[in-house]
Enzyme design. Structure first.
Site, short mmCIF file in Angstrom:
data_model
loop_
_atom_site.label_atom_id
_atom_site.label_comp_id
_atom_site.label_asym_id
_atom_site.label_seq_id
_atom_site.Cartn_x
_atom_site.Cartn_y
_atom_site.Cartn_z
N ASN A 48 0.81 -1.22 0.00
CA ASN A 48 0.00 0.00 0.00
C ASN A 48 0.85 1.27 0.00
OD1 ASN A 48 -2.36 -1.58 0.18
ND2 ASN A 48 -2.03 -1.80 2.38
N HIS A 134 -13.96 -1.43 6.49
CA HIS A 134 -12.83 -2.18 7.04
C HIS A 134 -13.16 -2.81 8.40
CE1 HIS A 134 -8.63 -2.56 8.62
NE2 HIS A 134 -8.36 -2.77 7.34
N GLU A 178 -15.72 4.30 3.68
CA GLU A 178 -14.36 4.57 3.23
C GLU A 178 -14.45 5.55 2.06
OE1 GLU A 178 -12.07 0.94 2.58
OE2 GLU A 178 -12.95 0.04 4.35
N SER A 182 -10.76 -0.35 0.19
CA SER A 182 -9.46 -1.00 0.24
C SER A 182 -9.37 -2.25 -0.63
CB SER A 182 -9.11 -1.35 1.68
OG SER A 182 -10.07 -2.22 2.24
N ASP A 207 -13.23 7.09 6.15
CA ASP A 207 -11.95 6.44 6.36
C ASP A 207 -11.19 6.55 5.05
OD1 ASP A 207 -9.86 4.59 6.35
OD2 ASP A 207 -10.88 3.21 7.70
N HIS A 210 -7.00 4.60 2.09
CA HIS A 210 -6.43 4.35 0.76
C HIS A 210 -6.56 5.56 -0.15
CE1 HIS A 210 -5.64 0.12 1.51
NE2 HIS A 210 -6.68 0.22 2.31
N LYS A 229 0.17 3.89 4.85
CA LYS A 229 0.04 3.40 3.47
C LYS A 229 0.72 4.37 2.51
CE LYS A 229 -3.55 0.32 4.83
NZ LYS A 229 -4.91 0.18 5.29
C1 PLP Z 1 -5.30 -0.25 6.62
C2 PLP Z 1 -6.61 0.30 6.98
C3 PLP Z 1 -6.87 0.77 8.26
C4 PLP Z 1 -5.88 0.62 9.39
O1 PLP Z 1 -4.80 1.48 9.23
P1 PLP Z 1 -3.41 1.09 9.93
O2 PLP Z 1 -2.66 2.37 9.97
O3 PLP Z 1 -2.78 0.06 9.03
O4 PLP Z 1 -3.74 0.55 11.28
C5 PLP Z 1 -8.09 1.36 8.50
N1 PLP Z 1 -9.03 1.46 7.55
C6 PLP Z 1 -8.81 1.01 6.29
C7 PLP Z 1 -9.88 1.16 5.27
C8 PLP Z 1 -7.61 0.40 5.97
O5 PLP Z 1 -7.41 -0.07 4.76
#
Ligand code: PLP
Length: 373
Positions: A48, A134, A178, A182, A207, A210, A229
């Protein structure tokens, strides 16, 4: 065998029977979307780090400098003495990037979702979430005690139906989605969700794990994201109003009861964000590679650097990933419970570090793997 091990042996056997036993391989990431696994070099399409920033010389230098100056660890929670000035600098950069009044950095994206959702809602409240959000958002909702309602993926009309039917049954209501999903790489209908939240007295939380480095509308009251990421470092954040952040700093338990991030991580994230703001073309290249791949594979047009190739059955997805690995390409097979039953897939993550030729070679390898040549 001790009683614990005997029980776990049964649980592991059950996972194995369902092909759900994970066996992560030791893998070292190198620059240029390359990785090293068991002495073998691969081109990775499973990271990522979409903008290659984890290996950017200026990001590495910032981390080195911060470590030399301030040491390796934070030493305490942010509430005690772990609130390093580097936090303040990073939060100011986040505000500039997201154009919000305030920001709060958490230990990870997972911790940001956990702390924020449990601080904002509880018993008597509702969270209305996209069906595909997620796992850590679902964990947070469960921990909060709020009622979870789910709308069909990216379906604002279904969200409207839930709000119309159920909004009155609850005190506060939070709608969560989101921005870029993801596992599918598609984009949420944020303008529609914003209008629905306004009409039904609900809060909107996004969220953007990504989405950072890629264009996304700033429609949400609560803009969560990760520094782990595209930013290439580690940590999570929430951006929003000064009031929101002021409250979270005294109410988010995953912020209060955990040690602060190491100085190197804060400095690296801050530098990477500056590079993202100065060089928006990095995100454009990652999407260009994804579009090239999707077009040549006959898949729907890519909207982000994430392109899923849905296979269906778990064993088949795993077998295809294995054949690609033998050909020198690292692609992750994603299967339940990460994605719904029957939608096991290869998830291709493209990066600004991939060359056009990397993508062409990948497509040839997929064709060969599928025809068994
Ligand atoms: C990876 C991810 C998270 C968590 O983030 P980290 O910093 O890896 O703990 C939260 N929400 C989504 C949609 C993700 O893809």
């Amino acid at each position: 065998m001790p009683a614990l091990d005997a029980t776990l042996q049964q649980k592991i056997a059950a996972l194995e029977a369902k092909q759900r036993l994970r066996n992560p391989q030791t893998t070292a990431r190198l620059a240029g979307a390359r990785v090293l696994r068991a002495g073998q070099k691969y081109i990775s399409f499973s990271c990522n780090d979409y903008l290659g920033l984890s290996h950017h010389p200026a990001v590495i230098a910032a981390a080195q400098h911060a470590t030399e100056r301030y040491g390796a660890g934070a030493g305490a929670s942010r509430l005690i003495t772990g609130g390093h000035p580097l936090y303040e600098a990073l939060e100011a950069t986040l505000c500039e990037y997201k154009q919000t009044e305030a920001a709060c950095v958490f230990g990870s994206g997972y911790l940001a979702n956990l702390g924020t959702i449990t601080a904002l809602v509880g018993r008597g409240d509702a969270v209305i979430a996209d069906k595909l959000v997620h796992a850590c958002i679902l964990d947070a909702i469960q921990l909060s005690g709020a009622k979870l309602l789910r709308f069909a993926h990216n379906d604002a009309a279904d969200c409207a139906r839930l709000l119309e039917k159920h909004r009155d049954e609850f005190n506060n209501c939070l709608v969560v989605t989101e921005t870029i999903f993801s596992m599918d790489g598609d984009i949420a209908p944020l303008a529609e969700l914003r209008a629905l939240c306004n009409a039904h007295d609900a809060w909107l939380m996004t969220d953007d794990a990504h989405g950072i480095g890629f264009p996304a509308a700033a429609e949400a009251d609560i803009q969560m994201g990760t520094l782990s990421k595209a930013v290439g470092a580690y940590g999570g954040y929430v951006c929003g109003s000064a009031m929101l952040i002021r409250y979270l700093k005294s109410a988010a338990r995953s912020l209060m009861f955990t040690t602060g991030l190491p100085p190197a991580t804060l400095a690296a994230a801050d530098m990477a964000l500056s590079i993202i703001m100065e060089e928006p073309e990095r995100g454009a290249v990652a999407i260009l590679r994804a579009r090239q791949f999707a077009r040549q594979m006959g898949l729907p047009a890519a909207k982000s650097p994430i392109v899923p190739l849905i296979i269906g059955e778990e064993g088949e997805a795993l077998a295809l990933a294995k054949r690609l690995e033998l050909a020198g390409f690292l692609v992750t097979a994603i299967r339940p419970p990460t994605v719904p039953e029957g939608t096991s897939r290869l998830r291709f993550a493209f990066s600004s570090e991939h060359e056009e030729g990397d993508v062409t070679n990948l497509i040839k390898a997929i064709e060969n793997a599928r025809t068994g040549t």
